[in-house]
Design an enzyme around this catalytic site. Structure first.
Site, short mmCIF file in Angstrom:
data_model
loop_
_atom_site.label_atom_id
_atom_site.label_comp_id
_atom_site.label_asym_id
_atom_site.label_seq_id
_atom_site.Cartn_x
_atom_site.Cartn_y
_atom_site.Cartn_z
N LYS A 124 3.24 -0.85 -21.86
CA LYS A 124 3.53 -0.02 -20.76
C LYS A 124 4.43 -0.02 -20.65
O LYS A 124 5.71 0.62 -20.25
CB LYS A 124 2.60 -0.37 -19.86
N ASN A 168 13.01 4.75 -17.54
CA ASN A 168 12.67 4.69 -16.41
C ASN A 168 13.64 4.59 -15.99
O ASN A 168 14.31 5.74 -15.57
CB ASN A 168 12.04 3.35 -16.01
N SER A 203 9.09 6.90 -11.55
CA SER A 203 9.20 6.40 -10.72
C SER A 203 10.76 5.77 -10.45
O SER A 203 11.32 6.01 -9.27
CB SER A 203 8.42 5.34 -10.21
N SER A 239 0.70 -1.16 -0.04
CA SER A 239 -0.06 0.25 0.30
C SER A 239 0.92 1.25 0.13
O SER A 239 0.56 2.54 0.67
CB SER A 239 -0.90 0.38 0.84
N GLY A 240 1.73 2.09 -0.93
CA GLY A 240 2.37 2.71 -1.06
C GLY A 240 1.62 3.89 -1.99
O GLY A 240 0.69 3.61 -2.27
N ALA A 241 2.04 4.00 -2.85
CA ALA A 241 1.76 5.27 -3.83
C ALA A 241 0.61 4.58 -4.87
O ALA A 241 -1.09 5.27 -4.31
CB ALA A 241 2.40 5.77 -4.39
N ALA A 254 0.39 7.84 -9.08
CA ALA A 254 0.09 8.28 -7.74
C ALA A 254 1.75 8.43 -7.04
O ALA A 254 2.47 7.71 -7.80
CB ALA A 254 -0.89 7.30 -7.29
N GLY A 263 -1.19 1.53 -4.33
CA GLY A 263 -2.18 0.85 -3.40
C GLY A 263 -3.16 2.22 -2.77
O GLY A 263 -3.94 1.47 -2.91
N ASN A 272 3.91 -2.52 -12.79
CA ASN A 272 4.36 -2.14 -14.08
C ASN A 272 5.62 -3.59 -14.26
O ASN A 272 6.04 -4.45 -12.96
CB ASN A 272 5.67 -1.48 -13.63
P1 NAD Z 1 5.48 2.58 -3.68
O1 NAD Z 1 7.13 2.78 -3.75
O2 NAD Z 1 5.54 3.41 -3.26
O3 NAD Z 1 4.97 1.07 -2.67
C1 NAD Z 1 5.26 0.38 -2.47
C2 NAD Z 1 6.00 -0.70 -1.76
O4 NAD Z 1 7.30 -0.05 -0.94
C3 NAD Z 1 4.70 -0.14 -0.62
O5 NAD Z 1 4.62 -1.05 0.47
C4 NAD Z 1 5.11 0.58 0.84
O6 NAD Z 1 4.48 1.01 1.75
C5 NAD Z 1 5.95 0.82 1.28
N1 NAD Z 1 7.09 2.04 0.68
C6 NAD Z 1 7.48 3.31 -0.53
N2 NAD Z 1 8.42 4.37 -0.18
C7 NAD Z 1 9.04 3.77 0.88
C8 NAD Z 1 10.11 4.00 1.45
N3 NAD Z 1 10.52 5.64 2.06
N4 NAD Z 1 10.73 3.27 2.91
C9 NAD Z 1 10.17 2.10 3.20
N5 NAD Z 1 9.18 1.84 2.02
C10 NAD Z 1 8.91 2.39 1.25
O7 NAD Z 1 5.43 1.91 -5.47
P2 NAD Z 1 3.67 1.89 -6.33
O8 NAD Z 1 4.43 3.17 -6.86
O9 NAD Z 1 2.62 2.17 -5.65
O10 NAD Z 1 4.37 0.96 -7.26
C11 NAD Z 1 3.96 -0.22 -6.43
C12 NAD Z 1 3.30 -1.38 -8.39
O11 NAD Z 1 2.46 -0.92 -8.82
C13 NAD Z 1 5.25 -1.10 -8.94
O12 NAD Z 1 4.91 -2.31 -9.51
C14 NAD Z 1 4.86 -0.04 -9.93
O13 NAD Z 1 5.43 0.49 -10.65
C15 NAD Z 1 3.48 -0.27 -9.93
N6 NAD Z 1 2.67 1.50 -10.79
C16 NAD Z 1 2.77 2.29 -9.22
C17 NAD Z 1 2.70 3.64 -10.94
C18 NAD Z 1 2.71 4.70 -9.56
O14 NAD Z 1 1.59 5.93 -10.47
N7 NAD Z 1 3.11 5.39 -8.51
C19 NAD Z 1 1.29 3.03 -11.64
C20 NAD Z 1 1.52 1.99 -11.97
C21 NAD Z 1 2.49 0.68 -12.18
#
Ligand code: NAD
Length: 307
Positions: A184, A192, A255, A8-10, A128, A12, A102
């Site tokens: 994609k 990237n 990203s 549940s990062g961005a 996000a 999620g 991705n």
């Molecule tokens: P994210 O890095 O925001 O989150 C992924 C995980 O990492 C989560 O569990 C989050 O809590 C953790 N995390 C984030 N920052 C952190 C930090 N500073 N320290 C420790 N943990 C941290 O990733 P996302 O952007 O949510 O992407 C998840 C998947 O979805 C990836 O495969 C990405 O390529 C894909 N995706 C992302 C987007 C986008 O716009 N963000 C769009 C489409 C697909």
């Protein structure tokens, strides 16, 4: 019907927010302690196109107890297998597991933990970001395309499309989603890692003649490997799509730039350019650009001592 967002990062948080805002039973799962604490104490904050705060359950994967109807995987690629191991107790006979990460080849990892009939694979062009722990930046519009890996799962997958659409996530059932996943991956593969290595925006990279030629060569390698893997791709159409995406994202740092350069976190390169570098030689296709890009990103990770 309980839906878990596993990772549940961005992005999620975007999906969790949309589901919760539309009255769905959704639980966020994550392992980032300060992020979990921030959302538990202050709710999930949304900034960007709307400003909002929503109370939404979030916990460590191991703390969740209710068997899942749907799990939406949104870890980074290299966190996927660990997350699947942590959520096996939530996966029952009828649990659908949907992957919108991705990159390429995630279904091979998911198959180790979930029967083929329950796997849904897809792609999203929603975006996000995170402003910090507990705060998601949501801007723009997007869409989701999904497909059940097994014919027996199509009806249920169409119900998930309906669930996503009731939550404003603009989803479609796709009879053959793999070309879209690869399309994609071509965009990510061309811009990237290269922008992360050169510390530049997408527009700056594509704006230089050398950068443009590198993007073209990388795209060619992706398309050749995709075609040899049985994915229906049209190189001219894909190149036009990659160029169009570079214009739309001209001012963005992708990203992988944010992960590598800004936050000193590991990157998803092994699941994007790295897949092509590994598969190409197995298929008799030369993939020097993807190999070099993958090696350079790992070298930079080593220089920055990222683990
Ligand atoms: P994210 O890095 O925001 O989150 C992924 C995980 O990492 C989560 O569990 C989050 O809590 C953790 N995390 C984030 N920052 C952190 C930090 N500073 N320290 C420790 N943990 C941290 O990733 P996302 O952007 O949510 O992407 C998840 C998947 O979805 C990836 O495969 C990405 O390529 C894909 N995706 C992302 C987007 C986008 O716009 N963000 C769009 C489409 C697909």
């Amino acid at each position: 019907m309980v839906t878990y967002i596993a990772g549940s990062g961005a992005i999620g948080c975007r999906f969790g927010y949309s589901l919760a805002k539309n009255g769905k039973d959704v639980v966020l799962l994550d392992n980032w302690d300060v992020h979990i604490k921030a959302i538990q104490e202050n709710g999930l904050k949304i900034v960007g196109d709307v400003e909002d705060t929503i109370q939404i359950p979030i916990m460590y994967p191991t703390e969740a107890t209710r068997e899942a109807d749907l799990i939406i995987l949104f870890t980074k690629s290299m966190q996927l297998e660990n997350m699947l191991q942590e959520i096996t107790h939530l996966i029952g006979e009828g649990t659908k597991v949907m992957c919108l990460l991705n990159g390429l080849g995630h279904e091979d990892i998911i198959r180790k933990y979930v029967p083929e009939k329950n796997i849904i694979i897809g792609v999203t062009i929603w975006t996000a970001g995170l402003a910090g722990p507990g705060t998601a930046i949501l801007k723009g519009k997007g869409s989701v395309n999904i497909q059940s890996l097994d014919e027996s799962g199509v009806e249920k997958a169409k119900e998930i499309v309906q669930l996503l659409n009731e939550s404003g996530l603009n989803a479609t059932y796709d009879e053959n989603v793999f070309p879209s996943i690869w399309r994609k991956a071509c965009v990510n593969g061309a811009s990237n890692a290269t922008c992360a290595l050169l510390d530049c925006t997408v527009g700056e990279f594509f704006g230089s003649e050398n950068g443009f030629n590198i993007a073209r060569a990388i795209t060619h390698e992706f398309v050749q490997v995709g075609l040899a893997s049985g994915i229906a791709l049209d190189e001219a159409e894909i190149m036009a799509y990659v160029e169009e995406a570079s214009i739309k994202a001209a001012h963005h740092y992708p990203s992988m730039h944010q992960d590598l350069v800004k936050n000193h976190r590991p990157t998803e390169v092994d699941y994007i350019n790295g897949v092509i570098a590994r598969k190409g030689p197995q298929l008799g296709i030369k993939t020097p650009y993807c190999q070099m890009i993958t090696d350079l990103v790992h070298a930079k990770e080593a220089v920055l001592a990222i683990r």
